[in-house]
Design a protein around this motif. Structure first.
Motif, PDB file in Angstrom:
ATOM      1  N   ARG A  41       0.788   5.250   8.573  1.00  0.00           N
ATOM      2  CA  ARG A  41       0.626   4.267   7.565  1.00  0.00           C
ATOM      3  C   ARG A  41       1.401   4.169   6.236  1.00  0.00           C
ATOM      4  N   VAL A  42       0.449   5.682   5.814  1.00  0.00           N
ATOM      5  CA  VAL A  42       0.829   6.117   4.309  1.00  0.00           C
ATOM      6  C   VAL A  42       2.779   6.952   4.522  1.00  0.00           C
ATOM      7  N   LYS A  43       2.967   6.983   5.071  1.00  0.00           N
ATOM      8  CA  LYS A  43       4.036   7.286   5.253  1.00  0.00           C
ATOM      9  C   LYS A  43       5.106   6.367   5.457  1.00  0.00           C
ATOM     10  N   GLU A  44       4.630   5.117   6.465  1.00  0.00           N
ATOM     11  CA  GLU A  44       5.611   3.778   6.031  1.00  0.00           C
ATOM     12  C   GLU A  44       5.565   3.030   5.452  1.00  0.00           C
ATOM     13  N   GLU A  45       4.667   3.126   4.276  1.00  0.00           N
ATOM     14  CA  GLU A  45       4.601   2.276   3.668  1.00  0.00           C
ATOM     15  C   GLU A  45       4.777   2.918   2.056  1.00  0.00           C
ATOM     16  N   VAL A  46       5.142   3.891   1.853  1.00  0.00           N
ATOM     17  CA  VAL A  46       5.706   5.325   1.155  1.00  0.00           C
ATOM     18  C   VAL A  46       7.094   4.857   1.098  1.00  0.00           C
ATOM     19  N   ALA A  47       7.894   4.794   2.541  1.00  0.00           N
ATOM     20  CA  ALA A  47       9.590   4.486   2.513  1.00  0.00           C
ATOM     21  C   ALA A  47       9.409   3.591   2.262  1.00  0.00           C
ATOM     22  N   LYS A  48       8.841   2.593   3.126  1.00  0.00           N
ATOM     23  CA  LYS A  48       8.675   1.119   2.013  1.00  0.00           C
ATOM     24  C   LYS A  48       9.028   0.586   0.888  1.00  0.00           C
ATOM     25  N   GLU A  49       7.765   1.046   0.212  1.00  0.00           N
ATOM     26  CA  GLU A  49       7.334   0.532  -1.242  1.00  0.00           C
ATOM     27  C   GLU A  49       8.617   1.595  -2.444  1.00  0.00           C
ATOM     28  N   GLN A  50       9.107   2.670  -1.544  1.00  0.00           N
ATOM     29  CA  GLN A  50       9.271   3.692  -2.975  1.00  0.00           C
ATOM     30  C   GLN A  50       8.733   3.866  -4.425  1.00  0.00           C
ATOM     31  N   LYS A 104       7.392   5.010  -7.647  1.00  0.00           N
ATOM     32  CA  LYS A 104       7.741   6.306  -8.200  1.00  0.00           C
ATOM     33  C   LYS A 104       7.200   7.324  -8.897  1.00  0.00           C
ATOM     34  N   THR A 105       5.524   6.530  -9.132  1.00  0.00           N
ATOM     35  CA  THR A 105       4.832   7.121 -10.043  1.00  0.00           C
ATOM     36  C   THR A 105       2.811   7.414  -9.227  1.00  0.00           C
ATOM     37  N   GLN A 106       2.823   8.952  -9.568  1.00  0.00           N
ATOM     38  CA  GLN A 106       2.008   8.617  -8.931  1.00  0.00           C
ATOM     39  C   GLN A 106       1.391   7.773  -8.567  1.00  0.00           C
ATOM     40  N   GLU A 107       0.532   7.142 -10.042  1.00  0.00           N
ATOM     41  CA  GLU A 107      -0.258   5.559  -9.702  1.00  0.00           C
ATOM     42  C   GLU A 107       0.380   4.895  -8.358  1.00  0.00           C
ATOM     43  N   GLU A 108       1.240   4.895  -8.206  1.00  0.00           N
ATOM     44  CA  GLU A 108       2.169   3.791  -7.200  1.00  0.00           C
ATOM     45  C   GLU A 108       1.805   4.566  -6.169  1.00  0.00           C
ATOM     46  N   TYR A 109       1.269   5.903  -5.893  1.00  0.00           N
ATOM     47  CA  TYR A 109       1.541   6.921  -4.532  1.00  0.00           C
ATOM     48  C   TYR A 109       0.124   6.822  -4.550  1.00  0.00           C
ATOM     49  N   LYS A 110      -1.145   6.408  -5.259  1.00  0.00           N
ATOM     50  CA  LYS A 110      -2.280   6.566  -4.822  1.00  0.00           C
ATOM     51  C   LYS A 110      -2.977   5.190  -5.175  1.00  0.00           C
ATOM     52  N   ASP A 111      -2.233   4.080  -5.093  1.00  0.00           N
ATOM     53  CA  ASP A 111      -2.198   2.781  -5.008  1.00  0.00           C
ATOM     54  C   ASP A 111      -2.038   2.762  -3.123  1.00  0.00           C
ATOM     55  N   ILE A 112      -1.066   2.762  -3.243  1.00  0.00           N
ATOM     56  CA  ILE A 112      -0.561   3.150  -1.466  1.00  0.00           C
ATOM     57  C   ILE A 112      -2.255   3.865  -0.637  1.00  0.00           C
ATOM     58  N   PHE A 169       1.838  15.101  -1.393  1.00  0.00           N
ATOM     59  CA  PHE A 169       2.183  15.545  -0.162  1.00  0.00           C
ATOM     60  C   PHE A 169       3.323  13.796   0.258  1.00  0.00           C
ATOM     61  N   SER A 170       2.538  12.771  -0.305  1.00  0.00           N
ATOM     62  CA  SER A 170       3.547  11.320   0.085  1.00  0.00           C
ATOM     63  C   SER A 170       5.096  12.103  -1.000  1.00  0.00           C
ATOM     64  N   GLN A 171       4.255  12.617  -2.861  1.00  0.00           N
ATOM     65  CA  GLN A 171       5.670  13.062  -2.792  1.00  0.00           C
ATOM     66  C   GLN A 171       6.710  14.119  -2.264  1.00  0.00           C
ATOM     67  N   ASN A 172       6.286  15.148  -1.937  1.00  0.00           N
ATOM     68  CA  ASN A 172       6.995  15.678  -0.607  1.00  0.00           C
ATOM     69  C   ASN A 172       7.652  14.945  -0.132  1.00  0.00           C
ATOM     70  N   PHE A 173       7.040  13.876   1.198  1.00  0.00           N
ATOM     71  CA  PHE A 173       7.401  13.350   1.765  1.00  0.00           C
ATOM     72  C   PHE A 173       8.940  12.809   1.475  1.00  0.00           C
ATOM     73  N   SER A 174       8.740  11.838  -0.008  1.00  0.00           N
ATOM     74  CA  SER A 174       9.441  10.827   0.111  1.00  0.00           C
ATOM     75  C   SER A 174      11.199  11.308  -0.505  1.00  0.00           C
ATOM     76  N   GLU A 175      10.980  13.194  -0.756  1.00  0.00           N
ATOM     77  CA  GLU A 175      11.852  13.253  -1.740  1.00  0.00           C
ATOM     78  C   GLU A 175      12.534  13.640  -0.200  1.00  0.00           C
ATOM     79  N   LEU A 176      12.443  14.049   1.356  1.00  0.00           N
ATOM     80  CA  LEU A 176      13.071  14.300   2.206  1.00  0.00           C
ATOM     81  C   LEU A 176      14.217  13.275   2.831  1.00  0.00           C
ATOM     82  N   ASN A 177      13.681  12.196   1.954  1.00  0.00           N
ATOM     83  CA  ASN A 177      15.227  11.480   1.935  1.00  0.00           C
ATOM     84  C   ASN A 177      14.854  10.138   3.531  1.00  0.00           C
TER      85      ASN A 177
END
Length: 300
Positions: free
Chosen positions: A195-204, A206-214, A237-245
């Protein structure tokens, strides 16, 4: 005659409902395509022979080794050297499946990493449509098992998986197992990470706070309490995951095809609803049969 028609309708409905679940369970054992086996380099000769027999692979199967150095390479950033250990023991078998079949994982003597954890991390790494088996000659945590899975997939397909994907997938294994230990529910931990990965992929974000909120929002959704350290690790982890594009639409298709974790299937709310409906239909069926014979008896 109407009573028999009513019984026939109930029978048809019940068996139709049962058939909804049966293909998913039966297909989990399907074995098609090329097979590759990875063996821990530090297995004894007897242990190697025993595992190959356990895997029921042909004598000409392709066998490669996984070293302890490789395990440290992919896990050393996330867990201690002592936890990884000094011997490569975990072994894996991977069989390429037909396109669209998804991932099926089964394990033996793996105490910490569940099939759904392996499947989720494997999909993150780019593995798809495969039947996977992870085992060891005695009980081990299984954190190093993904190394063998990835190596076997690369050998079977002839395709090299990006090193960044390997790192993120191994990080996912570690983080998910840590959360599972905290909450005492491995399948819930795996669902939370998806679910975290899904939200990160959907919301994209930009900041650590946004990742933290998710992460906090998803943890609230699953009623999971995370400490600050865990949240910060998940942000990384979420930042590393999002960088995989990663193409989430393609990735989610593999998640929806997960076939191996029966516990996850049975614990899923939607599936449980189907099971409840089946039981209700069977109850109505037996009630109808009872009413039929009762009414037939009263007419005699």
């Amino acid at each position: 005659m109407k009573s028999w028609k009513k019984i026939g309708i109930f029978v048809l409905a019940a068996f139709t409902a049962v058939s909804i679940l049966m293909p998913s369970i039966a297909s989990a054992d399907a074995v098609v395509g090329e097979t590759v086996v990875t063996l821990g380099k530090d297995l004894t000769g007897t242990q190697r022979d025993s595992i190959l027999q356990e895997m029921q692979v042909p004598s000409d199967v392709k066998i490669i080794e996984v070293t302890n150095e490789e395990e440290h390479q992919y896990l050393g950033k996330y867990i201690s050297k002592a936890t990884i250990g000094t011997r490569a023991i975990s072994s894996a078998k991977i069989v390429l499946a037909d396109s669209g079949k998804g991932i099926s994982v089964n394990t033996k003597n793996i105490t910490t990493i569940t099939p759904s954890m392996y499947a989720n991390a494997a999909i993150t790494a780019g593995i798809k449509d495969a039947d996977i088996y992870v085992t060891a000659p005695f009980k081990v945590s299984g954190t190093a098992g993904l190394t063998g899975i990835i190596k076997a997939f690369e050998t079977a397909t002839g395709q090299k998986i990006d090193e960044n994907k390997k790192q993120v997938a191994n990080e996912e294994i570690v983080r998910t197992s840590e959360i599972a230990e905290q909450i005492g529910d491995p399948n819930k931990a795996a669902q939370f990470m998806n679910r975290v990965k899904e939200e990160v992929a959907k919301e994209q974000p930009k900041t650590q706070e946004e990742y933290k909120d998710i992460i906090i929002n998803v943890s609230n959704e699953y009623n999971i309490n995370l400490n600050e350290q865990t949240i910060n690790q998940l942000v990384q982890f979420s930042q590393n995951f999002s960088e995989l594009n990663i193409d989430w639409d393609q990735l989610s298709a593999q998640f929806e095809s997960l076939r191996g974790d029966i516990n996850k299937i049975l614990n899923d709310e939607q599936t449980q609803g189907i099971i409840d409906s089946i039981l209700e239909w069977f109850g109505d069926l037996f009630s109808a049969i009872g009413d039929f014979f009762t009414s037939s008896s009263s007419r005699q």
